[in-house]
Each structure stands twice: as C-alpha cells, then as structure tokens.
Scaffold this motif. Structure first.
Motif, PDB file in Angstrom:
ATOM      1  N   THR A 247       0.830  -1.214   0.000  1.00  0.00           N
ATOM      2  CA  THR A 247       0.000   0.000   0.000  1.00  0.00           C
ATOM      3  C   THR A 247       0.861   1.260   0.000  1.00  0.00           C
ATOM      4  O   THR A 247       0.638   2.184  -0.777  1.00  0.00           O
ATOM      5  CB  THR A 247      -0.894   0.022   1.262  1.00  0.00           C
ATOM      6  OG1 THR A 247      -1.688  -1.153   1.270  1.00  0.00           O
ATOM      7  CG2 THR A 247      -1.769   1.252   1.284  1.00  0.00           C
ATOM      8  N   MET A 248       1.860   1.281   0.885  1.00  0.00           N
ATOM      9  CA  MET A 248       2.668   2.485   0.991  1.00  0.00           C
ATOM     10  C   MET A 248       3.403   2.762  -0.318  1.00  0.00           C
ATOM     11  O   MET A 248       3.595   3.907  -0.713  1.00  0.00           O
ATOM     12  CB  MET A 248       3.677   2.375   2.152  1.00  0.00           C
ATOM     13  CG  MET A 248       3.079   2.140   3.533  1.00  0.00           C
ATOM     14  SD  MET A 248       1.586   3.087   3.909  1.00  0.00           S
ATOM     15  CE  MET A 248       2.225   4.747   3.956  1.00  0.00           C
ATOM     16  N   LEU A 249       3.791   1.688  -1.008  1.00  0.00           N
ATOM     17  CA  LEU A 249       4.520   1.876  -2.269  1.00  0.00           C
ATOM     18  C   LEU A 249       3.603   2.252  -3.426  1.00  0.00           C
ATOM     19  O   LEU A 249       4.051   2.788  -4.430  1.00  0.00           O
ATOM     20  CB  LEU A 249       5.306   0.608  -2.609  1.00  0.00           C
ATOM     21  CG  LEU A 249       6.546   0.424  -1.744  1.00  0.00           C
ATOM     22  CD1 LEU A 249       7.155  -0.943  -1.973  1.00  0.00           C
ATOM     23  CD2 LEU A 249       7.571   1.520  -2.018  1.00  0.00           C
ATOM     24  N   MET A 250       2.319   1.952  -3.283  1.00  0.00           N
ATOM     25  CA  MET A 250       1.394   2.439  -4.316  1.00  0.00           C
ATOM     26  C   MET A 250       1.168   3.936  -4.121  1.00  0.00           C
ATOM     27  O   MET A 250       0.853   4.656  -5.060  1.00  0.00           O
ATOM     28  CB  MET A 250       0.086   1.672  -4.249  1.00  0.00           C
ATOM     29  CG  MET A 250       0.226   0.248  -4.759  1.00  0.00           C
ATOM     30  SD  MET A 250      -1.390  -0.487  -5.016  1.00  0.00           S
ATOM     31  CE  MET A 250      -1.296  -1.881  -3.932  1.00  0.00           C
ATOM     32  N   LEU A 251       1.334   4.414  -2.883  1.00  0.00           N
ATOM     33  CA  LEU A 251       1.088   5.830  -2.598  1.00  0.00           C
ATOM     34  C   LEU A 251       2.319   6.707  -2.819  1.00  0.00           C
ATOM     35  O   LEU A 251       2.220   7.802  -3.371  1.00  0.00           O
ATOM     36  CB  LEU A 251       0.637   5.993  -1.138  1.00  0.00           C
ATOM     37  CG  LEU A 251      -0.769   5.509  -0.816  1.00  0.00           C
ATOM     38  CD1 LEU A 251      -0.955   5.406   0.700  1.00  0.00           C
ATOM     39  CD2 LEU A 251      -1.802   6.476  -1.402  1.00  0.00           C
ATOM     40  N   LEU A 252       3.482   6.214  -2.363  1.00  0.00           N
ATOM     41  CA  LEU A 252       4.658   7.094  -2.300  1.00  0.00           C
ATOM     42  C   LEU A 252       5.106   7.644  -3.657  1.00  0.00           C
ATOM     43  O   LEU A 252       5.134   8.858  -3.850  1.00  0.00           O
ATOM     44  CB  LEU A 252       5.793   6.382  -1.541  1.00  0.00           C
ATOM     45  CG  LEU A 252       7.134   7.095  -1.475  1.00  0.00           C
ATOM     46  CD1 LEU A 252       7.002   8.461  -0.797  1.00  0.00           C
ATOM     47  CD2 LEU A 252       8.165   6.272  -0.720  1.00  0.00           C
ATOM     48  N   PRO A 253       5.464   6.790  -4.636  1.00  0.00           N
ATOM     49  CA  PRO A 253       5.958   7.379  -5.886  1.00  0.00           C
ATOM     50  C   PRO A 253       4.890   8.162  -6.647  1.00  0.00           C
ATOM     51  O   PRO A 253       5.201   9.183  -7.259  1.00  0.00           O
ATOM     52  CB  PRO A 253       6.414   6.171  -6.703  1.00  0.00           C
ATOM     53  CG  PRO A 253       5.976   4.964  -5.984  1.00  0.00           C
ATOM     54  CD  PRO A 253       5.495   5.333  -4.634  1.00  0.00           C
ATOM     55  N   ARG A 254       3.643   7.703  -6.574  1.00  0.00           N
ATOM     56  CA  ARG A 254       2.575   8.458  -7.248  1.00  0.00           C
ATOM     57  C   ARG A 254       2.466   9.861  -6.668  1.00  0.00           C
ATOM     58  O   ARG A 254       2.288  10.835  -7.390  1.00  0.00           O
ATOM     59  CB  ARG A 254       1.235   7.736  -7.090  1.00  0.00           C
ATOM     60  CG  ARG A 254       1.063   6.571  -8.035  1.00  0.00           C
ATOM     61  CD  ARG A 254      -0.338   5.978  -7.937  1.00  0.00           C
ATOM     62  NE  ARG A 254      -0.584   5.031  -9.017  1.00  0.00           N
ATOM     63  CZ  ARG A 254      -0.207   3.756  -8.979  1.00  0.00           C
ATOM     64  NH1 ARG A 254       0.421   3.272  -7.930  1.00  0.00           N
ATOM     65  NH2 ARG A 254      -0.452   2.962 -10.008  1.00  0.00           N
ATOM     66  N   SER A 255       2.571   9.966  -5.345  1.00  0.00           N
ATOM     67  CA  SER A 255       2.439  11.274  -4.703  1.00  0.00           C
ATOM     68  C   SER A 255       3.685  12.126  -4.914  1.00  0.00           C
ATOM     69  O   SER A 255       3.609  13.342  -4.998  1.00  0.00           O
ATOM     70  CB  SER A 255       2.206  11.110  -3.202  1.00  0.00           C
ATOM     71  OG  SER A 255       1.083  10.300  -2.970  1.00  0.00           O
ATOM     72  N   ALA A 256       4.841  11.473  -4.975  1.00  0.00           N
ATOM     73  CA  ALA A 256       6.092  12.228  -5.028  1.00  0.00           C
ATOM     74  C   ALA A 256       6.353  12.787  -6.420  1.00  0.00           C
ATOM     75  O   ALA A 256       6.559  13.986  -6.594  1.00  0.00           O
ATOM     76  CB  ALA A 256       7.254  11.338  -4.591  1.00  0.00           C
ATOM     77  N   THR A 257       6.362  11.905  -7.429  1.00  0.00           N
ATOM     78  CA  THR A 257       6.758  12.338  -8.766  1.00  0.00           C
ATOM     79  C   THR A 257       5.724  11.945  -9.808  1.00  0.00           C
ATOM     80  O   THR A 257       5.920  12.178 -10.985  1.00  0.00           O
ATOM     81  CB  THR A 257       8.084  11.648  -9.167  1.00  0.00           C
ATOM     82  OG1 THR A 257       7.937  10.245  -8.924  1.00  0.00           O
ATOM     83  CG2 THR A 257       9.245  12.176  -8.361  1.00  0.00           C
ATOM     84  N   GLY A 258       4.627  11.317  -9.369  1.00  0.00           N
ATOM     85  CA  GLY A 258       3.631  10.860 -10.324  1.00  0.00           C
ATOM     86  C   GLY A 258       4.058   9.597 -11.040  1.00  0.00           C
ATOM     87  O   GLY A 258       3.452   9.213 -12.033  1.00  0.00           O
TER      88      GLY A 258
END
Ligand code: SF4
Lengths: 237, 482
Positions: free
Chosen positions: B253-264
């Motif tokens: 879950t956290m990895l689905m959120l982190l890069p999307r939020s950071a750099t898209g």
C-alpha cells in the motif's frame, strides 16, 4: 539506562493507553477494490505498454527461436561489444552465452562470488587507472522473479550467481521472462509464493522499472546516471 | 545542519526577488503536480488507498514502542545490528564508531533527509572519513557546500551553468556547452563510479521499515542506492523511529502511494527491499547496521495534536501543492524540511522559539491536506502551533510578537467587541483604502503594518458597503425571517 530504554520509555509514557483494535489487512483491503483482473494476453500487453512509457524496450517472442533472434537483434541495435550473463535457468535455456560468443562478443558468466569479485576488481582497476575496462560491459542478461503489469516492472531477487551489481554496472540490461511470470499489480507480488514472499527474504529484492534516470539538473530527464541507461524486457510465450 | 529557521520572512523576501529561483521552483512543482494528477486519476481507488495509508501509519504510531522492538528483533535475526540514538550527536557517534571499528575510509551515501537532519557529513570529514553523496542532486550540493531546497529535487535551485562551474572548479573537468545536461550527467557518473567501487561503507536512510520482517525499503530513480547497498562490505541505515509499519504487505500500500504522490511515477526506477546481511553467497555486505533515530520524534509523539505529523512519508506532494512554497522555495524555511510539513515539524524539532514564523508560512488553504497520501491534517496543526506561539504551552512561554503587531491585534480585539466603534472605524478604513485603489486591487498602502504587508502582495479593494451594511440590506430584502 541505555538510549534504547530511554526512547522506548518516552514513547511508552505517551503511547495511547487504549490502542484501538488492530486494523487487519483484510479490512483495509476491503476499502480498496483490487485492480480488475486481466487474462494473460491482457497482462502481457499492459506490461509491455507500461514499460515502454518509462522508456524501457518491450520485446515479445513466441518461442525460444524467436527469443534468440530478438537477443541478436538487440545486440545489433545497441552496438553491444561485451556482455555479462547471470545464472538464471531461463538465461541458460536461451543459450545466451553461446549465442553471444557465436557473434564474437566477449561474454562473462557471473556465476558466484569468485567471478563477481574478479569482474569488479577489473572495473575498479580500470576506474583507478582512468582507462577503459578490458571488456566494455555494454549488456547484462538476466532473468527475474516476477513482473508487474501495472507498472511495467520486473522483480529481481538476489542470490548466488544473481548479483545486482552484475546488471547495475553494465550500460544496458536485458531481462528475459516467460509470460506466466507477469502478475497484475504490486499486491499480487506479495501474496503466496510471489517474488516478495515474506517467509523467504534474501538480502535484497529490487523492483526495476525502466532505465536508471534523473531529472536533478534543471528538471531535464536523462537516463543512465548510475545504473543502466538502457533497459529491455523480453517476454517469451 | 545549521538551522536558520528564525528568519522566514527575511529568507522569503530574498527568494521572492530571485527571478531564476521563481521560475525553477514553479517549473518543478508544476511538473510534479501534473504528473501526480495523472497518476492519481489512473487509480479510481486512490482515495481508498489514501485511507489505507493513513490507517497503516496511524496504527504504526499507536503501537510504536511494540513495533520498534519487533523490528529490532527481526533485524537481529536476519544478521543485522540495531543501535538507538536519542539525538543527532548520539547518532553521529554511533556511525563514526562503526566506521572506525571497520577501518573504512570512503563512505558512499545515498540521499537521506535524516542524515541531513543530523548534519553528518562535516562530522565524518572531521573524523578523517571521505563521505561522498551519490544522488546527482546531492552530489552537486556537496561539491558546492550547499543544502537541499526540495525533498525530491534537492538541487532545483541550480542552473546547468552553475553545475558546469561547480564540476570545473571541484572535479577539474570541463563540460563543453554542446554536451549539455547529458554531458554533466556523464561527468558525475564517471566520478562517482570509482567511489562506488572502492567504498568500504554505504550509508542510506530508509523510506519504510517493516516490523514483521526487519526489512527496510528504499525508493530511487538513479541506481545509486542499489549500488550503495550492494557493493560496500558495510551498510549503515539511519532510520527515523517513525518509519516503521507493522506488516510486510503494508509495504505494498505504501509503495502504491509514495511514488505516485512524489513524482507521479507508478514506481520509481528501483524499489529495493533490504533484509539483513548477505547470506549464503549472496551479494551484499557482511555487516548491516540500523541506527534508529529519535532526535525530537518522541517529543512530537507526546503532543496529541501534532503526533499525526509523524505519519509523513516525505513524498513532497504538500510542497508542490503549497502556494507559499511555490513562491519562496525550500531554503526560506531555514532547515532540512521545507514546505507545509516543514512548517509543522521544524518548530517541533528545533523548538518553537527557533522557528516562530513558520506556522504562519501558510494561507491555510488546505491544498497540502488534499494531496497528502497519509492524510496529515497540516492546516489544523499549523493553527495549533499558532496557538502555542501566541499563548505558550505548559512547557513553553509564548513567543514574543513584534510590538506593533501585538498592539494592532489588541486594538483590533478592542474595536471588534464594540459595534458602534467598529462601524465607525471600518467605515473610515474603507474610505481611505478605496481612495488608494486602482481598480480591483490596492498595490501599496502607505500606513504602518499595511505598508509591510503590501510590499510583496496586493490588497483587494474593499467594497463600498461593509459586511454589516450588506447584511442589513439583504435581510431587508428578504423580509424579517432572519
Ligand atoms: S506531509 Fe504528507 S504530503 Fe507532505 S511530505 Fe509528508 S506525506 Fe507527503
């Protein structure tokens, strides 16, 4: 009192006295419907499309002969002079070593600590003496432990004969996989026996998504900053 | 790192007059915002994912002492060692001790906000080690003795000409102008490759830590973290105690959120799960050390209103969304963590007296909350901190506001409680302001306080009738139902 006891003591003093019932993964999962399932052909298509979006090359072969032709074509296009191969069964089945040697390319099989150390010493010496290494390592050929359709990624589990530096230090990286290795999304890699099986964790598992990249200078995307500047995946099946 | 968080206004003012900086920040944040919007739109369940992310990190905080011990046990059982550091100095000493015991010289480092936070590089240099930043942006900053201005794009404030000059001065390599940015890239690659191959120790942070398995997760695009964790014989990870999540599949879950939020990005180029030392002939280090860092985190933990800020996964989305950050850039915030989340946590790490202006570096528009992948209520926390600045807390005296400002607020309070006086003064005020207006805005007001306020912004022209007059007219029109 050690730092450990002091930190834990501070936290314990302030931790909520009544911890709400533990939220189970299943409840959490219910909040987020799974990405709709695909059939195998759909997964392959999506994997290849997504990989292309991140500047990777996606190749497809129906059988081993086509696969060998694809590898030969890639070596041609990338101007490969020397390659390093891992010991993945699929790489061996493909006969990558013989194929490359037959094209008069320098091939090194990294089959364990000894060959890896020798290889890295040569690279180190070359860097210290500011010369080119004895073989220009333009390509690494490896297998993978699974692939992700949603992101166009492959999962790389390190093991003896499957080192990360074996492909990190090459200018290009080709991953070969069979179509059945592709799963829909990240969650599926975590479940039973997937590449991210928590009961069997090696030192490192790396999900690779396209070539090494940076946009640190003026927001301009450049590939190949530390890892391979070229990345390709060859789906067989 | 040397902190300069006291002077937000002054720092911000300098940034507002820097045309290149303005353009560069806007370009970077716009790019991140667009890519994020795109990546989020692709997952119709993104809101549910955010809620999952919030719940996971909140559960982690609620059970933090237990989870840290579980994490420690599992690092040890996979062959690693765990060290606990209460503050920056303890962490520095631990890392220096590890390096000295192992007789290392060159230390390759990956980008880590936490090592910036404890100001590690100068200490390592003083002790005779050679720390080398390997993230391209961080490497440029290290060569130029500068520090990051964005969590994700640390060197966003430098031009390619700046970088070419830095390389020429420090590496004695000239980049022909026609080689452009790829040329600069190649210079750094070559210089750093040698360091990777000879370094005896690799130093990283961690994006996430998993209690159930003792795994740390590292997310990157360049490949420098992979090399840092693969080649040297010792790996040290400096990990804030708030990084831990309970279960292994929470990482998904956290990895689905982190890069999307950071750099898209759907995923960064490399996402690594690191567990223990190299076993049975695998490639990797023979020693793996995790340094768990408190450095003020348990203090934040003690404040119920602000504890949620420890859910932060440092994605930088709130920076990109923030209208204040978009104009001032990161250096104005004066310490490692800029933007809305910096405005919340810097005053807590450094003490409110060291950063009394930061809670005010926000228009409270709520854009940061809207994009935060773990739903941190940043605007509420800023209000809470403003309250603490004005009134003090049990542990802290109120921070003194400038005399004129304090006086204005007192005068405001006095008038606002007296309707007749309020009507009289606001009527006069409106008339004076309208006489200075040019169209819809007033570019500057030659009055104390307002003069300062309008130096960097325009004031909207007030309407001829005030709120009370308008209210009365409308009520009249509607009859007497109000
Ligand atoms: S506060 Fe939220 S949006 Fe800001 S950096 Fe942290 S996780 Fe990202």
């Amino acid at each position: 009192m050690t730092a450990r006891d002091l930190i834990l003591g501070d936290l314990l003093r302030d931790a909520p006295r009544l911890v709400k019932p533990r939220v189970e993964s299943a409840d959490l999962a219910a909040l987020s419907p799974a990405v709709s399932a695909f059939d195998l052909e759909g997964l392959i298509e999506r994997f290849m499309a997504r990989l292309t979006l991140v500047k990777g090359e996606a190749l497809r072969a129906r059988n081993m002969d086509e696969a060998r032709a694809a590898v030969a074509g890639l070596c041609e296009r990338w101007g490969v002079r020397g390659a390093a191969c891992s010991t993945d069964p699929l790489v061996q089945e493909l006969g990558a070593q013989e194929l490359l040697a037959g094209r008069n390319l320098a091939v090194q099989v990294l089959d364990g600590a000894e060959s890896e150390n020798a290889w890295r010493s040569e690279l180190r010496a070359a860097s210290q003496e500011s010369r080119e290494p004895n073989v220009p390592w333009d390509l690494a050929i490896t297998g993978c432990a699974g692939a992700l359709a949603e992101t166009g990624s492959v999962a790389f589990r390190c093991a003896p004969g499957r080192s990360r530096s074996g492909w990190l230090l090459c200018a290009g990286h080709l991953v070969v996989l069979v179509a059945e290795q592709i799963v829909p999304d990240l969650d599926s890699l975590f479940t039973g026996g997937g590449a991210l099986d928590k009961d069997d964790l090696p030192r490192a598992i790396t999900l690779v998504t396209g070539p090494s990249r940076t946009a640190d200078i003026e927001q301009t995307l450049t590939v190949g900053v530390h890892g391979p500047g070229r990345f390709a995946a060859l789906v067989i099946g | 790192m040397h902190a300069n968080a006291k002077d937000f206004k002054q720092n911000a003012h300098r940034a507002l007059n820097d045309a290149f900086l303005q353009g560069a920040i806007r370009k970077a944040t716009q790019r991140f915002v667009n890519e994020r919007t795109h990546a989020v739109a692709e997952r119709p369940d993104f809101e549910a994912l955010r809620e999952r992310g919030r719940a996971i990190k909140q559960e982690a905080l609620d059970r933090l002492p237990d989870l840290l011990q579980e994490f420690e046990d599992n690092v040890i059982s996979s062959g690693g060692q765990v060290h606990w550091a209460r503050d920056a100095e303890e962490a520095q000493q631990i890392i220096v001790r590890i390096a000295r015991n192992a007789g290392v010289k060159t230390i390759v480092k990956s980008k880590s906000m936490t090592t910036e936070e404890i100001g590690l590089n100068p200490v390592l240099e003083r002790e005779g080690f050679v720390p080398v930043e390997t993230d391209l942006g961080e490497y440029i900053l290290q060569l130029d003795d500068d520090y990051p201005s964005h969590i994700i794009a640390p060197a966003v404030h430098k031009t390619k000409e700046d970088v070419a000059n830095i390389f020429e001065r420090r590496l004695h390599v000239k980049n022909p102008p026609e080689a452009g940015i790829p040329g600069l890239n190649a210079i750094a690659r070559k210089a750093l490759r040698g360091n990777f191959l000879k370094a005896e120790m690799g130093l990283t942070g961690a994006n996430l830590a998993c209690a159930e398995t003792g795994t740390i997760v590292l997310v990157e695009n360049e490949g420098n973290i992979c090399l840092t964790t693969a080649l040297p014989r010792i790996h040290v990870a400096l990990v804030g105690i708030e990084k831990v999540v309970p279960r292994f599949d929470d990482l998904s879950t956290m990895l689905m959120l982190l890069p999307r939020s950071a750099t898209g990005q759907r995923l960064g180029s490399y996402t690594s799960f690191i567990t223990g030392i190299a076993k049975n002939g695998e490639e990797g280090p023979e020693q793996f050390h995790v340094v768990l860092l408190d450095n003020g985190r348990s203090r934040i933990y003690a404040d119920e209103h602000l504890r949620g800020s420890l859910r932060c996964i440092r994605c930088g989305a709130c920076l990109n969304a923030c209208p204040v950050y978009n104009r001032t850039g990161g250096h104005a915030y004066g310490w490692v963590y800029p933007g809305p989340i910096g405005a919340v946590i810097t005053p807590q790490y450094l003490g409110l007296a060291e950063a009394p202006e930061l809670p005010y570096a926000s228009s409270l528009c709520g854009a940061c909350y809207e994009v935060c992948p773990v739903k941190i209520e940043i605007p509420h926390m800023l209000l809470e901190l403003r309250g603490q600045v004005a009134q003090g807390t049990a542990q802290r005296a109120p921070v003194k506001r400038p005399f004129l400002e304090a006086l204005s607020f007192r005068a405001f309070a006095f008038a606002a409680q007296r309707p007749a006086l309020w009507r009289l003064l606001s009527g006069i005020g409106r008339r004076v302001l309208r006489s200075k207006a040019s169209g819809a805005t007033i570019p500057s007001v030659p009055l104390p306080v307002l003069q300062d306020w309008t130096r960097d912004r325009d004031l909207p022209t007030p309407p001829a009738d005030g709120f009370l007059e308008q209210w009365r007219t409308r009520r009249g029109n509607k009859g007497d139902d109000a």
